[in-house]
Design a protein around this motif. Structure first.
Motif, short mmCIF file in Angstrom:
data_model
loop_
_atom_site.label_atom_id
_atom_site.label_comp_id
_atom_site.label_asym_id
_atom_site.label_seq_id
_atom_site.Cartn_x
_atom_site.Cartn_y
_atom_site.Cartn_z
N TYR A 41 -3.54 -3.81 -7.21
CA TYR A 41 -4.64 -2.92 -7.48
C TYR A 41 -4.85 -2.04 -6.26
CZ TYR A 41 -5.93 -3.04 -12.52
OH TYR A 41 -5.89 -3.19 -13.65
N LEU A 42 -4.64 -2.82 -4.86
CA LEU A 42 -5.20 -2.03 -3.84
C LEU A 42 -4.02 -1.23 -3.47
CD1 LEU A 42 -7.12 -2.40 -1.66
CD2 LEU A 42 -5.67 -3.76 -0.23
N GLY A 43 -2.87 -1.27 -3.78
CA GLY A 43 -1.68 -0.05 -3.84
C GLY A 43 -2.07 0.79 -4.74
N SER A 44 -2.47 0.36 -5.86
CA SER A 44 -2.87 1.51 -6.87
C SER A 44 -4.13 2.39 -6.24
CB SER A 44 -3.44 1.15 -8.13
OG SER A 44 -4.03 1.68 -8.99
N GLY A 45 -5.04 1.91 -5.77
CA GLY A 45 -6.09 2.74 -5.34
C GLY A 45 -5.99 3.32 -4.23
N ILE A 46 -5.22 2.98 -3.16
CA ILE A 46 -5.27 3.53 -1.91
C ILE A 46 -4.07 4.88 -1.94
CG2 ILE A 46 -3.69 3.52 0.55
CD1 ILE A 46 -4.81 0.90 0.52
N GLY A 47 -2.91 4.42 -3.08
CA GLY A 47 -1.98 5.69 -3.38
C GLY A 47 -2.83 6.68 -4.10
#
Length: 349
Positions: A41-47
């Motif tokens: 989810y962090l990859g999703s949010g930052i991206g």
């Protein structure tokens, strides 16, 4: 969005999410479930927030009305925090192929909540399709202990629990689906990612090597971020139950990748469940809904073209470019045409 573009958005979301499940399964042994959920989810949010900042040339305040924030926060808690955590736990006790097919239960639970709690329309074809999907899910959830790495009851229940969390998430997200999809998905990713990551570290987990971190965040951006943006657009045009029905093609994609690429074993039960679920998905994809209906007056803001539902005038200079977004009002309208329970068709029957 038109009905066809909404369907394509739902199918594209299914493709990305379905492909992410077997890749996440490969990382479960190296990374704790809570840590992996946080990184995805962090990859999703930052991206997505990076995309939003580039798109808007800096920070732009969200256009979400005050009364929609509780819906978004509830969606983040259920689908962004609890859902992925349960899925990662389930993947430690089941094969990626079985888990992928079990994810079809999300569509069923989404539809049940949409019909019972949020009073979305359902017809016999959709209900029959859900019955086939439930039958396939029950077959996969049946206890199997043959020493070949098949699913345990704990693993199946954890995956079903994740599906319930995402069903709640889908119905709550539909309430805010007319707003910026990138903001909705990016905010969910950031909050869910930070929460799960902090919880994992508090429980003693450690960050994996940076190549594994980058891999997890990349899978999260595609399978949880871009996929969610597309699904929000589908919710806007199709409603919760039908968007969930189209999205239920995702498990077949994940199962196919797990079998072909990862060489996972299958059984007769698996193929029977796949056939039942396939019939259910086909019934959903071939549905047609048309009748005379009345549009009540309403005011909102979203991207639109001037179709039969948007015949308003503008109180500002307009360059004629479509689609465009601005606050607008819908006057009462009575007509008949094929439609889905989208943001403009939430009438009773």
């Amino acid at each position: 969005m038109t009905g066809r573009s909404s369907i394509l958005a739902a199918l594209a979301a299914a493709l990305l999410f379905g492909a992410s499940t077997p890749f996440a399964k490969q990382m479960v042994g190296d990374v704790s479930p809570i840590m992996l959920a946080g990184l995805l989810y962090l990859g999703s949010g930052i991206g997505l927030w990076t995309v939003r900042l580039i798109r808007d040339r800096g920070f732009a305040a969200p256009s979400l009305p005050a009364w929609e924030w509780p819906w978004l926060l509830g969606a983040i808690a259920s689908g962004g925090v609890l859902g992925p955590l349960l899925l990662m736990i389930g993947l430690t006790h089941t094969t990626a192929a079985d888990a992928s097919l079990m994810l079809n239960m999300e569509a069923v639970l989404t539809a049940v909540l949409a019909w019972v709690v949020f009073h979305e329309n359902a017809d016999r074809r959709i209900v029959l399709g859900m019955a086939f999907i439930v039958a396939g899910g029950l077959l996969l959830a049946w206890p199997q202990h043959d020493g070949m790495g098949h699913s345990s009851t704990l693993g199946s229940l954890a995956v079903v629990g994740a599906c319930l969390c995402w069903a709640v998430d889908n119905n709550l997200t539909r309430k805010v689906s007319a707003s910026d999809a990138v903001f909705i998905a990016g905010t969910k990713g950031l909050v869910a990612g930070v929460t799960n990551l902090a919880l994992a570290l508090a429980l003693g987990a450690t960050l994996p090597a940076w190549p594994r971190v980058a891999q997890a965040m990349s899978v999260g951006l595609a399978g949880y971020g871009v996929s969610l943006v597309l699904f929000v657009l589908a919710l806007r045009g199709l409603g919760s139950a039908r968007a969930g029905a189209y999205f239920s093609t995702a498990p077949f994609i994940g199962a196919a990748i797990a079998i072909v690429s990862l060489g996972e074993p299958t059984s007769g039960v698996f193929w029977l469940a796949a056939a039942l679920m396939g019939i259910g998905v086909w019934l959903h994809l071939t549905e047609r809904h048309e009748h005379e209906h009345t549009h009540k007056p309403m005011a909102h803001a979203h991207r639109h073209v001037h179709d039969q539902h948007h015949r308003h005038t503008h109180d500002f200079p307009w360059d004629g470019v479509e689609p465009h977004a601005h606050p607008h009002r819908h006057e009462p309208l009575l007509h008949s045409h094929p439609h889905f329970p989208d943001v403009h068709h939430q009438h009773s029957h």
